[in-house]
Design a protein around this motif. Structure first.
Motif, short mmCIF file in Angstrom:
data_model
loop_
_atom_site.label_atom_id
_atom_site.label_comp_id
_atom_site.label_asym_id
_atom_site.label_seq_id
_atom_site.Cartn_x
_atom_site.Cartn_y
_atom_site.Cartn_z
N THR B 237 0.78 -1.13 -0.42
CA THR B 237 0.01 -0.14 0.17
C THR B 237 0.55 0.94 0.43
OG1 THR B 237 -1.44 -1.20 1.64
CG2 THR B 237 -1.87 0.92 1.35
N LEU B 238 1.68 1.42 1.09
CA LEU B 238 2.51 2.18 1.05
C LEU B 238 3.69 2.17 -0.14
CD1 LEU B 238 3.88 2.39 4.63
CD2 LEU B 238 2.18 3.92 3.61
N LEU B 239 4.08 1.71 -0.86
CA LEU B 239 4.60 2.04 -2.38
C LEU B 239 3.53 1.88 -3.62
CD1 LEU B 239 7.14 0.60 -3.88
CD2 LEU B 239 6.33 -1.35 -4.60
N VAL B 240 2.87 2.14 -3.37
CA VAL B 240 1.65 1.93 -4.96
C VAL B 240 0.94 4.09 -4.23
CG1 VAL B 240 -0.50 2.18 -5.75
CG2 VAL B 240 0.64 0.15 -5.41
N SER B 241 0.63 3.83 -2.98
CA SER B 241 0.96 5.34 -2.69
C SER B 241 2.04 6.30 -3.01
CB SER B 241 0.07 5.43 -1.15
OG SER B 241 -0.69 4.48 -1.44
N ALA B 242 2.77 5.52 -2.56
CA ALA B 242 4.30 6.44 -2.79
C ALA B 242 4.49 7.51 -4.01
CB ALA B 242 5.86 6.42 -1.86
N ILE B 243 4.25 6.06 -5.11
CA ILE B 243 4.61 6.19 -6.69
C ILE B 243 3.46 7.25 -6.86
CG2 ILE B 243 4.47 5.15 -8.91
CD1 ILE B 243 5.22 2.92 -7.15
N ALA B 244 1.96 7.08 -6.45
CA ALA B 244 1.28 7.99 -6.40
C ALA B 244 1.03 9.33 -6.31
CB ALA B 244 0.04 7.77 -5.75
N MET B 245 2.18 9.92 -5.24
CA MET B 245 2.73 10.71 -4.84
C MET B 245 3.16 11.74 -5.38
SD MET B 245 -0.51 10.92 -2.53
CE MET B 245 0.19 12.62 -1.99
N ALA B 246 4.61 10.48 -5.59
CA ALA B 246 5.25 11.51 -6.40
C ALA B 246 4.98 12.10 -7.95
CB ALA B 246 6.08 10.27 -6.92
N VAL B 247 4.10 11.36 -8.26
CA VAL B 247 3.17 11.59 -9.57
C VAL B 247 2.42 12.88 -8.82
CG1 VAL B 247 1.79 11.88 -10.93
CG2 VAL B 247 2.95 9.79 -10.98
N ALA B 248 2.25 12.61 -8.19
CA ALA B 248 0.67 13.81 -7.84
C ALA B 248 0.91 15.52 -6.83
CB ALA B 248 -0.71 13.05 -7.27
N ALA B 382 -4.96 8.12 -1.04
CA ALA B 382 -4.11 7.22 -1.73
C ALA B 382 -4.39 5.39 -1.38
CB ALA B 382 -3.19 7.17 -2.29
N ILE B 383 -4.37 5.95 -0.32
CA ILE B 383 -4.19 4.56 0.13
C ILE B 383 -5.93 4.10 0.86
CG2 ILE B 383 -4.11 3.50 3.09
CD1 ILE B 383 -2.05 5.68 3.89
N GLY B 384 -6.44 4.58 0.66
CA GLY B 384 -8.31 4.18 0.81
C GLY B 384 -8.49 4.29 -0.87
N GLU B 385 -7.40 4.59 -1.90
CA GLU B 385 -8.36 4.45 -3.05
C GLU B 385 -8.01 2.49 -3.04
OE1 GLU B 385 -9.19 5.85 -5.49
OE2 GLU B 385 -9.69 4.05 -5.90
N THR B 386 -9.44 2.18 -3.71
CA THR B 386 -9.34 0.99 -4.28
C THR B 386 -9.38 0.07 -5.39
OG1 THR B 386 -10.98 0.62 -2.36
CG2 THR B 386 -11.40 -1.47 -3.50
N MET B 387 -10.26 0.58 -6.48
CA MET B 387 -11.07 0.34 -7.58
C MET B 387 -9.55 -0.01 -8.51
SD MET B 387 -13.53 -0.49 -6.30
CE MET B 387 -13.72 -1.62 -8.77
N ILE B 388 -8.79 1.21 -9.04
CA ILE B 388 -8.11 1.04 -9.44
C ILE B 388 -6.75 0.39 -8.81
CG2 ILE B 388 -5.11 2.74 -10.19
CD1 ILE B 388 -7.03 5.21 -9.47
N VAL B 389 -6.21 -0.33 -7.36
CA VAL B 389 -5.66 -1.30 -7.45
C VAL B 389 -6.44 -1.96 -7.82
CG1 VAL B 389 -3.32 0.65 -6.05
CG2 VAL B 389 -5.85 -0.55 -4.90
N VAL B 390 -8.05 -2.42 -7.72
CA VAL B 390 -8.07 -3.99 -7.41
C VAL B 390 -8.15 -4.06 -8.81
CG1 VAL B 390 -10.27 -5.56 -7.68
CG2 VAL B 390 -10.15 -3.84 -5.29
N MET B 391 -8.26 -2.99 -10.41
CA MET B 391 -7.83 -3.73 -11.42
C MET B 391 -6.43 -3.67 -11.81
SD MET B 391 -11.54 -1.96 -12.28
CE MET B 391 -11.45 -2.14 -14.44
N ALA B 392 -5.70 -2.74 -11.46
CA ALA B 392 -4.22 -3.25 -11.93
C ALA B 392 -3.26 -3.34 -10.53
CB ALA B 392 -4.05 -1.64 -12.45
#
Lengths: 429, 462
Positions: B237-248, B382-392
């Motif tokens: 979760t932290l990895l995905v969120s970190a990547i997201a924050m690095a973009v956002a 980002a931590i609570g986001e569900t659908m993007i991570v469920v699908m990707a």
């Protein structure tokens, strides 16, 4: 003299220093500005690529490949008194094989028949049931083709690939070409997509069931969340005393607005399904969960709308003897209503696109029937998109994109309504 | 008697009550000379009568509806043959389900036996008796309410105050719903989590390094014994969120700065709504985009430079999630940047600094608390986001910080554990609630800090 020179030299050197650094500073200024512009362009490019990829892969779904059959409605096969038992599949088979008299081998025949969709016999059955007088005549009928044929006609299957890697082999390709030569196969507007429920066959699947489910869910959400949201906003903004208790409510609402939506799904699963025993995968339960989820949004928007009504209106109403409730109901609420409605529409748009909490309460089931009410098992548009996106068939990919286009269309309509309301009725005091 | 009809009749009675009460009040005005002799306007007398008719009846109605099914079920069970009554409770539930299905005329499991038929008939009989009684009771309550109030209507009755007090309580009740929602969330998640921690010790869950929730069905089964260590899931979760924050964060912040400080009015009017569209797109659409467009592109690019990238890499999910969060960051940053007083900018510019220097040295530091608050809110999202991570993103819980590998997240695990058939007391299902508790607590802490920081910041310049 000496002193003056040094001073002159000193000023000159400061100016020089500034001038020297100026080029560098302007450069960094430009760079910074470019970075900002690039950031905006990057976001817009993402938006554009999202839309292009979805429209690009989805627009073909609005067309469907159909094959023309000449069907003899043999009264011997179709007994008007026992239509349900009649062999419609057999009728479709014989009339299709008539087009290819040279195919006799059983395996070949099976391969040939697989070009037609299994929906063909159901289509024939529906026609006979509504027009029983046609029995005994011959009719010409356009029936849906199998999704592989559909994909081929839309150019998603590469003919130059080796036979083993294709979904259709060479013989099947030649049959399709012969159909095309005779003008027996064509693409037409895909009405199935807008009228059917879900199906395992891409060519028979539609979004009407999911749209109905979304509609019922949103009705529940709107009917509950709007009055409750407005009432809560009115209380907090107009009546609530400034004390600990009010602070707790406020903090709660602000926090709920930022709680992940899936947690609301867990709440729905444990409380609505587990404790109250509401029907699983029904739009009633979905609507309740989405109500709890959208309430904070509506309350926050409602409070902002109430705040924007100037205090002079309140004082004037109170001044001519209205009670506090009358002041709110007769003067403040009507003025704040456009803002509240805008907030409600935006909340509804969010609820329409929400998927995760609905997965938790079982609205993710495979449901073929069009839901007929609030307690019937149903699915919702975004959940349907999720389900189709998971399906391996190539045919479902374009369906997914098309369903996304429909969902986005709904969202655009709702958001434009909100913008329109705001533009038309918003007052600047 | 269908409950819906009872409600419709109640509605009719309530309208009649409104009419009667209003008329009663008007009778007094005729006698005593004009409406000014009444304490309240006639409408309020009508409304009060209607409330007296509707509120007690509605309470009776909801109470009755809540108890009806349990009471009837108990009575039917007591009439069932001895052999059925002594069945264990879950079997008995099945029998009662069959009875209820028979009552609703959609019998599916097996053929109906005579016992079941009589039970169903008895059920139907009891239900019609109960509905009839309810109808009579509600009629009585409604008429009693109307007649009591009609007798109490006098010109000096403070009808408006009474009505307004009822409205006041309704408003309070609606606001308290928010508290109940929070309590509901905490209780439902906590209750199941405690049951989970009775099976799996809490320290094993919080500090365990392995996550494989497949429990052995048979005791002699090899391999899948079930491991519930949340660390790998949380790392993912932290990895995905970190990547997201690095973009956002950079993109969102820079676009907010550009749009509020540099862009002319026209460009702003064009770009800002477009950015907001990004925020309005449903997450399931982003998920589809990530899985079908971004992930293959990343995989193919990796293949070009001989890099083995999983098609469910954390990178794809993180990038798309970052794009989703851009408008969130940028609109929050826009707000706080606009709140910085113009005087600060003018001061810096008049000292000769360029615009970018003003922004970097004056505006951003002044707005920093607000920006930090916004970023924290974005992280919680980002931590609570569900659908993007469920699908990707993937399902396998790898403990890695390599963005090219497959990782799984808390939300993905909750969805996979709870979607589909489930039994309510297997540790697998309960684990989802424990993860939900973890998710709720983490996002709650982030939100509270963020909201506090933002609030403090707003007060600073107000």
């Amino acid at each position: 003299m000496n002193k003056e020179t040094t001073q002159a030299n000193g000023t000159a050197s400061t100016v020089d220093l500034v001038k020297k650094s100026l080029a560098r500073r302007y450069k960094s200024e430009k760079r910074f500005r470019m970075m900002g512009l690039l950031a905006v362009i990057f976001s817009l490019a993402c938006l554009a690529s999202l839309f292009i990829s979805i429209f690009g892969s989805g627009y073909t779904a609005f067309q469907q490949t159909v094959i023309e059959l000449e069907i003899e409605l043999d009264p011997l096969v179709l007994n008007p008194n026992n239509l349900s038992g009649a062999d419609f599949n057999g009728l479709v088979k014989t009339s299709f094989f008539k087009l290819f008299p040279e195919v006799t081998d059983r395996r070949e025949k099976k391969k040939l028949f697989s070009l037609l969709s299994s929906g063909a016999s159901y289509q024939l059955m529906d026609i006979i049931k509504t027009h029983p007088e046609k029995i005994g005549t011959a009719i010409s009928l356009w029936v849906p083709a199998d999704d592989d044929v559909d994909m081929l006609m839309k150019g998603h299957i590469n003919r130059s690939l080796p036979e083993a890697e294709r979904r259709l082999d060479d013989v099947q390709l030649s049959w399709i070409d012969r159909l095309a030569e005779k003008g027996k196969i064509k693409k037409k507007f895909n009405t199935t997509f807008f009228t059917a429920g879900d199906s395992r066959e891409p060519e028979l699947a539609g979004i009407w069931g999911a749209t109905c489910g979304s509609f019922y869910t949103l009705i529940i959400t709107l009917l509950l969340s709007f009055p409750i949201g407005v009432a809560a906003a009115v209380y907090l903004e107009e009546f609530a005393p400034k004390n600990r208790f009010t602070d707790v409510i406020e903090v709660n609402i602000n926090n709920l607005a930022a709680v992940p939506s899936i947690v609301f799904g867990l709440l729905g699963l444990a409380v609505f399904l587990g404790f109250f025993g509401l029907p699983r995968s029904s739009s009633l339960t979905g609507g309740l969960v989405l109500t709890l989820m959208t309430l904070p949004t509506i309350i926050i928007a409602g409070r902002a709308a109430l705040k924007s009504v100037p205090p002079s209106i309140r004082e004037a109403a109170l001044g001519i003897g209205a009670s506090k409730t009358q002041m709110v109901a007769h003067h403040v609420l009507p003025l704040a209503m456009p803002g509240m409605l805008t907030g409600a529409i935006i909340g509804m748009a969010r609820a329409l696109g929400e998927t995760a909490p609905l997965l938790m309460i079982g609205m993710v089931a495979f449901i073929v029937d069009i839901p007929g009410g609030f307690t019937a098992p149903s699915t919702a548009l975004p959940v349907q998109i999720f389900l189709w996106a998971d399906s391996p068939e190539r045919g479902f990919m374009e369906k997914t994109s098309a369903a996304i286009m429909v969902l986005l269309l709904f969202l655009v309509v709702m958001n434009s309504a909100a913008v329109f309301l705001r533009k038309k009725y918003e007052k600047r005091w | 008697m269908n409950p819906l009809y009872i409600l419709i009749i109640l509605l009719l009675m309530t309208s009649a009550g409104y009419y009667l009460g209003r008329k009663r009040a008007l009778v007094f005005t005729d006698k005593t000379g004009g409406p000014k002799t009444l304490h309240s306007r006639p409408v309020y007398y009508g409304t009060l009568t209607a409330l007296w008719c509707a509120v007690p009846s509605l309470f009776i109605f909801s109470f009755w509806m809540m108890c009806e099914s349990t009471v009837i079920t108990d009575m039917v069970i007591s009439k069932l043959p001895e052999s059925v009554q002594t069945l264990p409770s879950d079997r008995l539930n099945l029998v009662m389900n069959d009875v209820r299905n028979l009552v609703d005329k959609n019998m599916v499991s097996g053929e109906e036996s005579a016992d079941l038929r009589t039970a169903a008939d008895y059920y139907l009989h009891l239900r019609s008796v109960s509905r009839g009684a309810l109808f009579v009771l509600i009629m009585a309550a409604g008429i009693a309410g109307i007649s009591i109030l009609r007798h109490r209507i006098r010109p000096e009755l403070r009808a408006r105050n009474h009505v307004e007090r009822v409205i006041y309580y309704v408003l309070i009740a609606c606001s308290i719903l928010a508290i109940f929602t929070t309590i509901g969330i905490v209780l439902s998640v906590l209750y199941e989590s405690i049951r989970f921690f009775k099976i799996i010790p809490i320290q094993e869950f919080l500090f365990g390094l392995e996550w494989s929730p497949q429990m052995a069905i048979r005791t002699d089964q090899v391999g899948s014994s079930g491991a519930f260590g949340a660390i790998p899931v949380f790392t993912g979760t932290l990895l995905v969120s970190a990547i997201a924050m690095a973009v956002a964060v950079p993109v969102g912040l820079m676009s907010a700065i550009y749009l509020s400080e540099y862009a002319n009015k026209k460009f702003r009017a064009f770009a800002k709504p477009l950015l907001e569209i990004l925020a309005g797109i449903p997450t399931v659409v982003y998920g589809f985009f990530a899985a079908l467009v971004v992930a293959p592109v990343i995989r193919d690019t990796g293949a070009l430079i001989n890099l083995d990238i999983s098609s469910e890499s954390a990178l794809a999910a993180g990038l798309v999630m970052g794009v989703m969060i851009i408008p969130f960051v940028s609109s929050l940053a826009d707000d706080v940047i606009n709140a910085v007083p113009q005087g600060l900018r003018d001061g810096a510019l008049s000292l000769g600094s360029t615009q970018s220097e003003t922004i970097r040295h004056i505006v951003v530091p002044a707005a920093l608390p607000g920006i930090v608050g916004g970023v924290l809110l974005a992280v919680s999202r980002a931590i609570g986001e569900t659908m993007i991570v469920v699908m990707a993103a993937g399902l396998s819980a790898n403990m890695t910080l390599n963005p090219l590998k497959t990782v799984t997240t808390v939300t993905v695990q909750i969805v996979t554990l709870l979607v589909g058939d489930q039994e309510f007391d297997s540790p697998k299902t309960l684990a989802a609630f424990a993860l939900g508790l973890l998710l709720f607590v983490v996002t709650l802490i982030l939100n509270i800090i963020a909201l506090y920081v933002v609030k403090k910041y707003r007060e600073q310049y107000e």
